[in-house]
Structure formats: structure tokens, C-alpha cells
Design an enzyme around this catalytic site. Sequence first.
Site, mmCIF file in Angstrom:
data_model
loop_
_atom_site.group_PDB
_atom_site.id
_atom_site.type_symbol
_atom_site.label_atom_id
_atom_site.label_comp_id
_atom_site.label_asym_id
_atom_site.label_seq_id
_atom_site.Cartn_x
_atom_site.Cartn_y
_atom_site.Cartn_z
ATOM 1 N N TRP A 1 0.804 -1.218 0.000
ATOM 2 C CA TRP A 1 0.000 0.000 0.000
ATOM 3 C C TRP A 1 0.840 1.273 0.000
ATOM 4 C CZ3 TRP A 1 -0.362 -4.192 3.214
ATOM 5 C CH2 TRP A 1 -1.454 -5.044 2.995
ATOM 6 N N ASP A 2 2.171 1.175 -0.181
ATOM 7 C CA ASP A 2 3.053 2.339 -0.100
ATOM 8 C C ASP A 2 2.984 2.970 1.283
ATOM 9 O OD1 ASP A 2 4.826 4.325 -0.771
ATOM 10 O OD2 ASP A 2 3.363 5.548 -1.839
ATOM 11 N N ARG A 3 2.963 2.132 2.313
ATOM 12 C CA ARG A 3 2.909 2.637 3.686
ATOM 13 C C ARG A 3 4.302 2.662 4.297
ATOM 14 N NH1 ARG A 3 -2.990 0.112 5.038
ATOM 15 N NH2 ARG A 3 -4.132 1.851 4.140
ATOM 16 N N LYS B 1 2.115 6.010 8.150
ATOM 17 C CA LYS B 1 1.101 6.388 7.174
ATOM 18 C C LYS B 1 -0.268 5.804 7.505
ATOM 19 C CE LYS B 1 3.723 7.398 2.963
ATOM 20 N NZ LYS B 1 3.904 7.042 1.538
#
Length: 797
Positions: A470-472, A498
Site C-alpha cells: 500500500w506504499d505505507r 502512514k
Amino acid sequence: MATAISQPIAVRVTAVILLLIGLWLVAGGIWLAALGGSIYYLLAGLGYGVTGLLLYRGRTAALWLYALLLAATLAWALWEVGLDWWALIPRGVIPTLIGLWLLLPWVSRSLDGGVSVRHAPFAALLAAVALVAIAAIASIARDRFDIAGRVPAPSAPADATALRGAAANDWLAYGGTALGQRYSTLADIRPENAGRLKLVWTYNSGDLQRPTDPRETTFEVTPLKIGDTLYLCSPHAHAIALDATTGKEKWRFDPRVSASQANEHLTCRGLSYHDAAPGAVRAPAAAIPFCSRRLFLPTVDARLIALDAATGRPCPGFGRNGTVDLSANMPNMRPGFYMATSPPVVTRNLAIIGGAINDNVRTANPSGVIRAYDVTTGRLVWNWDPGNPDATAPIAAGAKYSAGAPNAWSVMSADEALGLVYAPLGNQSPDQWGGRRSPEVDRFSSSIVALDIATGRLRWVVQTVHHDLWDRDVPSQPTLVDLTIGGARVPALIGPTKQGDIFVLDRRTGRPIFPVREVPVGGSAGEGDRASPTQPVSAFSYMPSPLREADMWGATPFDQLACRISYRRLRYHGPYTPPSVQGSLVYPGNTGVFNWGGIAVDPVRQIMIGTPVRLAFVQTLIPRATTDAREVTKATTSTMGADVAAFGENYGAPFAVRLVPFLSLIGLPCQAPPWGSIVAADLRTGRTLWRHRNGTARDQTPIVPIPLNLGTPSLGGPLVTAGGVAFYSGTLDYYLRAYDVATGRKLWQARLPAGGQATPMTYRAADGRQMVVVAAGGHGTFGTKHGDAVLAFALEP
């Protein structure tokens, strides 16, 4: 009453409009109901349509029916969202305006020979409108989102231990000090006098966005202040020295960066500082040897430059002519694919730096290695490569670091007493598909690591997201503070994420101070990948509650209905819904609840000030036809490189990714506000002490451009001072604001000439005044106005 148009025409036009509204709502309502959603829109559409037919025929029953429809709409709205003003707007404003229109004489008096206030249908509709007005007044009177509370005053004067390393007259590092607290012991500005803050000076750097720059060209700098000088860097990495009292330029160094639209970002968040003789900070410049006080400038074309703080000239003994080449030993180097956007942490005569890579363009990426250089010579002292974590001795001349490993693109912190440097790590690109990640990559992605300052050896790692899809990334500088818990003082690390979890760790060992539990999340990833069955969740968290259909929003019932249909069509089962070919709703989205601005910590009150964001995105995996076919971006004939505008293509992976905000038909977020807030929390208990919406819609369209405090997304960090005042400028409207730390009440605001997506800082000037300084240059991706201004504020005499 005389009107410009005849009464029958007014009635017939109104009837046709109601019929069209009814058709729209019935069509959308059938679709929504078929997806398992609310049947209100279908029933309401029928009500509008029948009202229109009755109105066209001049029947007073139209008023009866619309009164029933309006009352039913109010009951449904209150059942779904309660007395929430902003959530009630799309449900009630247009229906109420239609009701008022039907009560006007040129409509009501044309029905069945004339209807007036004395007739029952008129009175019924008037009563329904009045009920809506009462509900609206009640919802405005009390904001259900706000938490009204108070931060207790310190029980005793601050002791030296609590203030160890806190910023005072100077601002020596990005976060004030290497602890990253964004706290100052200065207390001249207090709640009772903050309203007297005035603009003292403005400096314009002249470094503005160029046609060849990427969209995300941003002025995110937090200046340093040492002695009588302010130091900052601009988006194109111009290092600039200003007189800290007057704002007049002393010197400027232009590294002439090589940047283009192949860069994902073009920014410089700040400089770092080293003093070979710390006691000589305020000595006359003529008495200080050349480069004994030096600045370290990171650049987006992969350089680390050492400059003499007095003159701005490169330090010749550092690397080659004052420069260390960060592309050395890097695999897969392409122009723009490896950038240093955050300042190094300078500690124990070492400059320790990570770097950013272009996300979601190619699978063949540079390394995420963290490197430590001698501050005097630029000699590589150690390197820690997440893909090869045990080999920390300086790499051999012809060797390469591991490709694509998680990178430390944000700001690091250091505790010299413990001998540890703390790095927040990102994810390996591509962010949304991890089918080829190695065990080392999966171990270190989206984690916080503690490294030995002297050797680079790993001391501990805490992962905040397992197998991140999730691009966290961990985006924020870890904040170091000593907390008093159970009567004992504990050296803590505060790690905002995030997803909204705040990891509170013993920074000696990485053990959680607040419980962290593994929560089942489920879900399947894209073909050839997997999703972690569980995720770590901290007991201290600002992760928003999962979205419901009732949370969908819009300016009108029509775009709200469209958002409800989109919500039902997307894949969604909570915050860890994996990306999919169908399209997955990701909430919180990849901009994060917290981002690089992080939090501010008051070590005396033992609280944090934060600005959590609540914004949803949609991630859709697009199967790739061939390795290099463009799937989600347009082809370009630009001479700046084949990777221009290619973000999301994921060349080399089986899927490209389309990543967009979850917006309505007219460009508003599909979820109800607030989208941003400001909070204070007790770091010893995790309890929120107060919370308020933060940010207005004044500078954004198509939102109505008036200063309604609905709570907007933001980017940048807060500042907190011993005077009990916090400052923040990162909202989408162009203001620097001051808040009472005790209650969160807004004390003062000043208009900025552009977006303030930066973190303010404070210092004492040579004339004795406490200054507050912020950069206002906007943010390309956030769509705020670009600029080049640095502004200083102080109390009026």
C-alpha cells in the site's frame, strides 16, 4: 405578486426539473441497490418523479408528497450520520431548497386554484422545512468530531533531563536537534500575546518551478539557525544564508543540479550542520577557520556537498572538491532515479544519509543503502544495505549494493548517548506488487531500524507493516523523548506511520512501550503475490475507522450517489485491502495519516501535537501486455528520457498500477470531511487530549472558496514551544496558524503568499526577539500555489 415569468411556466419548469431529478435518482438508485447499497435513492427518485407529475398537473398533492419526502429524507439522514453538519449537507441542502421553492407564491398559488399558508399542504411542507432547519442549527451548534479537552499544565519546572538536547536560541538540525522533537524552549510567545505576531521580513529566493521540472516540485525546507545566520535550501538545492534578524541574503551557493521530469520529486527539506568547535558558534567569523563550521547539502542528482558555513564555498577536503558522489556503487542508476531529498543526520563526526528512489516506474531500481561519511574527509566509514544487512564495512570499489532494497528517504534521528541512529524505512518498489521480494526486503520494508552510530551494525528492527502492498513507508523522522511511565523514566522513540498507528518504543531495545498486537486482515494479492494474513496494530493510533457507504459524500445528492456506487463496486474490507485488478479502495491512502512532517513533542508536558489526515485512494492493478508497454501513462517524445511521466508503469513487473484519490464527479473527496485535523495526545497514556478540524476551503476549487473550517488534507510538520503555543502551516489554505497547546484553540493566523507545505521553526534573533519562520512555496502534487518565499514573524514591539 408580480413575477418575470407566468406562474404556469414556473410550475411546469419546476415539474420537469423534478422529473429529471427523479429519473437520475431512480437509475442510480437501482444500480446502487443491485450492488447491495441503500434503497433510499431509488425511493427518493420515485418521490421526486411523482411530485413532478403531480406538480405538472397542478395538484396540491405535490406539496403533501414532497413534505413527506423531505421529512423522510431528514429521518434517513439523521439515522445514517446523526447531527453532523458536513455530512448532512449533500443529503439535505438541495431537497430543502426545492421545498422552499415550492412554497413560493408563483408555485404554490398555481396549484388547484391556489394554496397559501392557511392550507394544510402548505403548512405540512413548511413544517418539514422547519424541521430540517432545526436539525441544521443543532448540527452547527456542536461539532461531533471535535474533542474539547485540556492539556494539564506542567506540575513542576522543567528539569535538565527533560530538556536534554532541546532547541533553544538556535535551531541546529531539521527537527531542532538530532532528537527530532520540533520543540523549542523559547517562551516569549504565549497564548496571551500570540495575537500580536506581525510579519517582520520576507525573503524571496527566486528559485521557482521550471517547465522541465517534475510536477512534484516543492518548497519543503525547514531552515537552520546558528549564531546570527539562517541557512536553508531551495527546490533546486540552492544553499542560502540569511541574516537571521533582517532576512537579508549573505551568500548563495548553486550546485547546478541535473534534474528533469524523470525525477519523481524535486525538493530539499533542509541542510545539516557540523561544528568542529561547538563553543565557537557565536565567535566572530574572522576568527573561525575555513570549513570548521560546515553545512551538508543533499541534492536530487545524488550528491552530498559540504559547504563552509561562513562563505558558502565548498570544503575542498571533503570528497572530491567538497562533494561525495552518492551514485557510487549504485546499481541501476538512471538520471533522476536516485535522489537525496532529506538532510543527513550529523552525529559523532559522521554525516549519515539515505536516499529516495523513483517509486513504481521500474523494478530495476537503485539501492536503499544508508551510508556514513566522515564529516571532514568524506571518507565512507560504513554502509548498511537492507538487502545485505550484515556487510557494514565500506563496500569494495567495484562492487554494487543490492538493488531495490527499502530506502530511507525521510529524516533520521540520533541518540549519541546510546550510540544509535534511527532510520525510518520505505518499501521496495513496486509498492503494490511484491511477488519477487527477498526475505531481507520483507524483513526491513516499512520498518524502523536502529543502527550503531560507530559501525552501522543493526541493533534492532520493528516492522510497522508486513509485506507492504500500500506504499505505507514509515515517512516521519522518529522523535526521541524520555517519558515518565509508572514512575520510571524511559528513553522512548515515537514513530508515526502512514496508516495512523503511532509506535511508542523503548529506543534502547525496540520493545513496544504501548502494546502492539497482530490483527488478522485477510485478503488475496495480485497474481504471483501474497498478502500477509496479519498486520501489527499499535494501541496508540490515529488510524481512521473503516469507511461505510454512509460515509460517502458530495456537494449534492447526485455526486454522493455516484460515490456510493463507486464504493460498492470497489474491493474493500478495511485498511489492509490488497490492491486488485477490480480496483481496491485504500483507506487511509498512500499520502498517509502522517507523512514526512511527523509530529512535535513537548518533553516537559510529555505530549505530542500531530496533524492526522484522513483521505482515501483507489489502487487498480493493470496487467501488463508486454514488459515495456505503457499501460497507465501516455507515451512521450520528450528528450528528457523514456521514464518521463511513467510513474505507475512498473516496468518489469506483471502489473502496472493506477493510483488516484477517491474523488466524486466534481472533484471532491468521496468521503465526508474532516480530511485533516490537529490533535494533542498524552504520550504516557495515548489518550487524545483535544482534537479539532484544521484547514479551510478558501484556496481550493471546486470547493466553495470561503473560509469554512471543514478540515483539509495537509502536508508538513508542527512546531511546539515552551510558551504553550504550537504553529502549523501545512493545510491546503495558505496560512500560518498559532494554537494554544492547552486547548487547541486558534490564537492567530497570517496569510501566506503560497502553500505552506513545510515545517515552521523558531529561534532568538540578535535583537532579542523570538522569531517564527516558515517557507511558503507550495506543493505540486497537492495543487497548492507555487512560490519562493520565506517569512519571519515576531511579536510587535
